[in-house]
Scaffold this motif. Sequence first.
Motif, PDB file in Angstrom:
ATOM      1  N   PRO A   1       0.832  -1.210   0.000  1.00 29.14           N
ATOM      2  CA  PRO A   1       0.000   0.000   0.000  1.00 29.14           C
ATOM      3  C   PRO A   1       0.862   1.254   0.000  1.00 29.14           C
ATOM      4  CG  PRO A   1       0.060  -0.981   2.184  1.00 29.14           C
ATOM      5  CD  PRO A   1       0.767  -1.942   1.272  1.00 29.14           C
ATOM      6  N   ASP A   2       0.276   2.345  -0.405  1.00 30.37           N
ATOM      7  CA  ASP A   2       1.017   3.610  -0.436  1.00 30.37           C
ATOM      8  C   ASP A   2       1.343   4.113   0.964  1.00 30.37           C
ATOM      9  OD1 ASP A   2       0.963   3.627  -3.194  1.00 30.37           O
ATOM     10  OD2 ASP A   2      -0.942   4.710  -3.282  1.00 30.37           O
ATOM     11  N   GLY A   3       0.450   3.823   1.913  1.00 27.56           N
ATOM     12  CA  GLY A   3       0.662   4.277   3.286  1.00 27.56           C
ATOM     13  C   GLY A   3       1.006   3.127   4.211  1.00 27.56           C
ATOM     14  N   PRO A   4       0.670   3.255   5.480  1.00 31.25           N
ATOM     15  CA  PRO A   4       0.956   2.199   6.459  1.00 31.25           C
ATOM     16  C   PRO A   4       0.230   0.899   6.100  1.00 31.25           C
ATOM     17  CG  PRO A   4       0.300   4.255   7.537  1.00 31.25           C
ATOM     18  CD  PRO A   4       0.019   4.431   6.084  1.00 31.25           C
ATOM     19  N   ILE A   5       0.828  -0.228   6.463  1.00 33.08           N
ATOM     20  CA  ILE A   5       0.202  -1.536   6.236  1.00 33.08           C
ATOM     21  C   ILE A   5      -0.844  -1.766   7.324  1.00 33.08           C
ATOM     22  CG2 ILE A   5       0.584  -4.024   6.200  1.00 33.08           C
ATOM     23  CD1 ILE A   5       3.340  -3.523   5.064  1.00 33.08           C
ATOM     24  N   ARG A   6      -2.109  -1.878   6.921  1.00 29.31           N
ATOM     25  CA  ARG A   6      -3.215  -2.058   7.867  1.00 29.31           C
ATOM     26  C   ARG A   6      -3.640  -3.516   7.991  1.00 29.31           C
ATOM     27  NH1 ARG A   6      -6.853   2.999   5.580  1.00 29.31           N
ATOM     28  NH2 ARG A   6      -5.396   4.665   6.193  1.00 29.31           N
ATOM     29  N   GLY A   7      -3.122  -4.373   7.103  1.00 28.80           N
ATOM     30  CA  GLY A   7      -3.470  -5.785   7.127  1.00 28.80           C
ATOM     31  C   GLY A   7      -2.713  -6.513   6.041  1.00 28.80           C
ATOM     32  N   GLY A   8      -2.885  -7.817   6.009  1.00 31.43           N
ATOM     33  CA  GLY A   8      -2.211  -8.634   5.006  1.00 31.43           C
ATOM     34  C   GLY A   8      -3.196  -9.520   4.270  1.00 31.43           C
ATOM     35  N   ALA A   9      -2.908  -9.791   3.002  1.00 26.87           N
ATOM     36  CA  ALA A   9      -3.776 -10.625   2.185  1.00 26.87           C
ATOM     37  C   ALA A   9      -2.933 -11.608   1.381  1.00 26.87           C
ATOM     38  CB  ALA A   9      -4.626  -9.774   1.248  1.00 26.87           C
ATOM     39  N   LEU A  10      -3.366 -12.854   1.367  1.00 28.46           N
ATOM     40  CA  LEU A  10      -2.767 -13.889   0.528  1.00 28.46           C
ATOM     41  C   LEU A  10      -3.807 -14.288  -0.498  1.00 28.46           C
ATOM     42  CD1 LEU A  10      -0.611 -16.023  -0.196  1.00 28.46           C
ATOM     43  CD2 LEU A  10      -1.662 -17.518   1.523  1.00 28.46           C
ATOM     44  N   LEU A  11      -3.447 -14.186  -1.770  1.00 28.34           N
ATOM     45  CA  LEU A  11      -4.384 -14.484  -2.855  1.00 28.34           C
ATOM     46  C   LEU A  11      -3.831 -15.618  -3.713  1.00 28.34           C
ATOM     47  CD1 LEU A  11      -5.260 -10.804  -3.699  1.00 28.34           C
ATOM     48  CD2 LEU A  11      -6.753 -12.460  -2.624  1.00 28.34           C
TER      49      LEU A  11
ATOM     50  N   GLY B   1      -7.717 -15.224   0.174  1.00 28.42           N
ATOM     51  CA  GLY B   1      -8.638 -15.253  -0.960  1.00 28.42           C
ATOM     52  C   GLY B   1      -8.165 -16.177  -2.055  1.00 28.42           C
ATOM     53  N   GLY B   2      -9.108 -16.740  -2.808  1.00 28.70           N
ATOM     54  CA  GLY B   2      -8.724 -17.640  -3.878  1.00 28.70           C
ATOM     55  C   GLY B   2      -9.773 -17.731  -4.961  1.00 28.70           C
ATOM     56  N   TYR B   3      -9.285 -17.956  -6.162  1.00 30.49           N
ATOM     57  CA  TYR B   3     -10.138 -18.109  -7.349  1.00 30.49           C
ATOM     58  C   TYR B   3     -10.115 -19.565  -7.780  1.00 30.49           C
ATOM     59  CZ  TYR B   3     -10.781 -18.104 -12.500  1.00 30.49           C
ATOM     60  OH  TYR B   3     -11.150 -18.403 -13.790  1.00 30.49           O
ATOM     61  N   SER B   4     -11.271 -20.159  -7.981  1.00 30.56           N
ATOM     62  CA  SER B   4     -11.410 -21.517  -8.493  1.00 30.56           C
ATOM     63  C   SER B   4     -10.667 -22.520  -7.608  1.00 30.56           C
ATOM     64  CB  SER B   4     -10.919 -21.566  -9.939  1.00 30.56           C
ATOM     65  OG  SER B   4     -11.197 -22.815 -10.541  1.00 30.56           O
TER      66      SER B   4
END
Length: 480
Positions: free
Chosen positions: A111-121, A193-196
């Motif tokens: 992110p452009d600013g502070p990291i507010r969370g994490g995501a694995l896709l 998160g995940g697709y298919s």
Amino acid sequence: MLTWVLGFIAGVVIVFLGILFARAFAARRLPPLKPWHQALSREITAREITDAWTLGDYLRREDEVFRQMNETVLPAVAPEDRNPYNRYWPDSPINPEKFPKNWNRTYELLPDGPIRGGALLIHGLTDSPYSVKAEAELLRSLGYYALCLRMPGHGTIPGGLVKAKWEDWRAAVRLGARHVRQRAGPGTPFVLGGYSNGGALSVQYALDALDDPKLPRPDRVLLFSPMIGVSAFAPLARIVAAIGAIPYFARSRWMDVLPEYIPFKYDSFPARAGQQTAQLTRAIKGSVRRAADSGRIKDLAPILAFVSLVDSTVETPATFESLFAYLPENGSELVLFDLNRYEFVAPFLKRSYDKEVAGLFSDPKRRYRLALVTNASANTRDVVARIEGAHATETTVTPLGMAWPPQIFSLSHLAVPFRPDDPLFGINPDMSVGYGPRLGLLAPRGERGVLSVSTDQFMRLNCNPFYPYVEERIRAFVPK
């Protein structure tokens, strides 16, 4: 009686073998196999991925896999295959290594600013991390660090899936989750998160994390066309592929052998990949039932799923019946994209699926929010969201300010996670970025049986015209 039983069993075996070898002989009519249909020896496996592995270790091994592809497969392309729309010809303009960024590889978005969370896709089967790029960019805009992890066997050559196992993918997801949890920092939300097939892996990971305290638990799970159920015939792919060990029947290892004209997705499909998805979906259904029976499912993270009512890749009802039916009342949500019910389209549909949709809305035991994206009425292409909360008996109708584009009669498995302006798959592609043919605009016409790729491939919708609603629901769902 014993003689009769033995004779019956022998007859069944003979018929079964006859069908298999008929399929094997039919497979010999597939196009010849190419260098990119062979397995790579350097691919990452579950045996290597220990708890001590870091993302850096994974990326170094990933570099080795791509190096092997570039050094052994691409130089072996025969003269007759050196055309601009073969991604494996080194001089092809769609050779992914020529792009400023090869989206087949693992990548991170900050992110452009502070990291507010994490995501694995996690991407889908035969796909690459490109297929979850839109979701990663959305989460980045919300302040999330996003890791889009390449699954073993993907992003290189279709032959990479000849040996890949679903356990390899599970091990990679676990490594990715550990990294995201560490990178985002303690106390911040973790979104998975995940697709298919990536959706299936996400669900399996979330269930595994209920029983294994070493696995970071996700706070939210996002699913796009999740592979919760597949065809009942998928497990037979293992036997069909086994016949391919006989050199004469080598093409039996493949369900499809097609030109590789998409830079971030395989077109050819090995039988083993289908068999691995069958094993994974079977594992998921068992894990869901065990979690429900033990009561541990009450601790499962809320799930937001986006599915198309019609889907020729996965069994859409499995998402309702084998997953959502077991979920606790924890704020989960299912967004279902309907068929186009416009009065000029409806007469040409084989089925209406009215009974299935009505059953979902009338179920008093439903413990999740349900939203159906459908026509406002039969005489308009404008769409609304028909929404019911958990256990609700009243439906809220919300106009979405969008409409079915002309000539589109439904979504598809492929369409759900892609924006309509995607440069490769969009129906209104971003023309400032070029990855080869604008697949979302292709509508070839001519005589049947002329093209090497079925016209069904071109007619299948590759992007979601209602993607703004996907973004809206994700923004409302993930922790801020």
